[in-house]
Design an enzyme around this catalytic site. Structure first.
Site, PDB file in Angstrom:
ATOM      1  N   ILE A  10       0.838  -1.207   0.000  1.00  0.00           N
ATOM      2  CA  ILE A  10       0.000   0.000   0.000  1.00  0.00           C
ATOM      3  C   ILE A  10       0.868   1.250   0.000  1.00  0.00           C
ATOM      4  O   ILE A  10       0.619   2.188  -0.764  1.00  0.00           O
ATOM      5  CB  ILE A  10      -0.987  -0.023   1.182  1.00  0.00           C
ATOM      6  CG1 ILE A  10      -2.015  -1.140   0.968  1.00  0.00           C
ATOM      7  CG2 ILE A  10      -1.663   1.338   1.353  1.00  0.00           C
ATOM      8  CD1 ILE A  10      -2.823  -1.511   2.193  1.00  0.00           C
ATOM      9  N   PHE A  52       2.285   1.896  -3.462  1.00  0.00           N
ATOM     10  CA  PHE A  52       1.366   2.354  -4.501  1.00  0.00           C
ATOM     11  C   PHE A  52       0.608   3.627  -4.135  1.00  0.00           C
ATOM     12  O   PHE A  52       0.228   4.391  -5.016  1.00  0.00           O
ATOM     13  CB  PHE A  52       0.382   1.237  -4.869  1.00  0.00           C
ATOM     14  CG  PHE A  52       1.069   0.039  -5.447  1.00  0.00           C
ATOM     15  CD1 PHE A  52       1.860   0.147  -6.578  1.00  0.00           C
ATOM     16  CD2 PHE A  52       0.952  -1.201  -4.847  1.00  0.00           C
ATOM     17  CE1 PHE A  52       2.516  -0.948  -7.110  1.00  0.00           C
ATOM     18  CE2 PHE A  52       1.595  -2.315  -5.378  1.00  0.00           C
ATOM     19  CZ  PHE A  52       2.371  -2.187  -6.517  1.00  0.00           C
ATOM     20  N   GLU A  53       0.374   3.852  -2.879  1.00  0.00           N
ATOM     21  CA  GLU A  53      -0.370   5.035  -2.466  1.00  0.00           C
ATOM     22  C   GLU A  53       0.540   6.238  -2.256  1.00  0.00           C
ATOM     23  O   GLU A  53       0.140   7.362  -2.502  1.00  0.00           O
ATOM     24  CB  GLU A  53      -1.132   4.770  -1.157  1.00  0.00           C
ATOM     25  CG  GLU A  53      -2.250   3.766  -1.262  1.00  0.00           C
ATOM     26  CD  GLU A  53      -3.478   4.291  -1.983  1.00  0.00           C
ATOM     27  OE1 GLU A  53      -3.609   5.523  -2.147  1.00  0.00           O
ATOM     28  OE2 GLU A  53      -4.304   3.468  -2.393  1.00  0.00           O
ATOM     29  N   GLY A  54       1.742   5.979  -1.749  1.00  0.00           N
ATOM     30  CA  GLY A  54       2.567   7.092  -1.315  1.00  0.00           C
ATOM     31  C   GLY A  54       1.920   7.713  -0.082  1.00  0.00           C
ATOM     32  O   GLY A  54       0.840   7.294   0.342  1.00  0.00           O
ATOM     33  N   ARG A  86      -0.076  -0.910 -10.158  1.00  0.00           N
ATOM     34  CA  ARG A  86      -0.487  -1.446  -8.856  1.00  0.00           C
ATOM     35  C   ARG A  86      -1.018  -2.863  -9.004  1.00  0.00           C
ATOM     36  O   ARG A  86      -0.654  -3.759  -8.237  1.00  0.00           O
ATOM     37  CB  ARG A  86      -1.555  -0.545  -8.235  1.00  0.00           C
ATOM     38  CG  ARG A  86      -1.997  -1.024  -6.865  1.00  0.00           C
ATOM     39  CD  ARG A  86      -3.061  -0.132  -6.257  1.00  0.00           C
ATOM     40  NE  ARG A  86      -3.278  -0.504  -4.873  1.00  0.00           N
ATOM     41  CZ  ARG A  86      -3.447   0.355  -3.888  1.00  0.00           C
ATOM     42  NH1 ARG A  86      -3.429   1.643  -4.130  1.00  0.00           N
ATOM     43  NH2 ARG A  86      -3.638  -0.076  -2.668  1.00  0.00           N
TER      44      ARG A  86
END
Length: 162
Positions: free
Chosen positions: A11, A14-16, A135
């Protein structure tokens, strides 16, 4: 709970993490997002978090999603499969996961068929997003890393040793 650490790593990758709220990339407006992709009624323009708040929010949501996935999946999962499913569900939501072909195939024991569903979830606001393509590729790779293709399963009907 090794899957939890793996899910958080996926997470985060992919989210930062942004500690100041920003508008949704797909819409340019609501929902406003902060931390590792957190949204909600208390998040809007001007919302600011500390790193501790962002990390705590992520861990709380990952734990809840792990419990949700455990309640919905009817076959044993490896840590890698669980981590991938948590990351996926973190992004698409529990309602979408619960009604997905991915879950149906997984519960039928079709591990490869379930894995093949990840790339299909690459749209936001009706548009293919490169970030979602990347992702889903990462989640699928993590999922397959821990896949257990048992002899005689729908994925391995000929009984070839895994």
């Amino acid at each position: 709970m090794a899957w939890s650490d793996d899910a958080c790593s996926l997470i985060k990758q992919f989210e930062g993490c942004k500690l100041k709220a920003y508008p949704d990339p797909a819409t340019g407006a609501a929902p406003w997002t902060i931390g590792y992709g957190a949204t909600g009624p208390k998040i809007g323009p001007g919302t600011v978090w500390t790193q501790v708040q962002a990390d705590a929010d992520l861990q709380e949501r990952v734990t809840a999603l792990g419990a949700h996935i455990t309640s919905e999946v009817r076959i044993p999962l490896s840590d890698e499969e669980t981590a991938a499913l948590v990351s996926f569900t973190y992004n698409v939501g529990t309602g979408n996961f619960d009604h997905s072909t991915l879950l149906k195939k997984l519960n039928a024991g079709d591990i490869q068929g379930a894995a093949d569903e990840f790339p299909k979830w690459n749209l936001a606001a009706g548009k293919v997003l490169a970030g979602l393509v990347h992702r889903r590729s990462g989640e699928m790779a993590e999922f397959l890393l821990g896949a257990n293709f048992t002899v005689g399963s729908p994925t391995n009907p000929e009984g070839v040793a895994a």
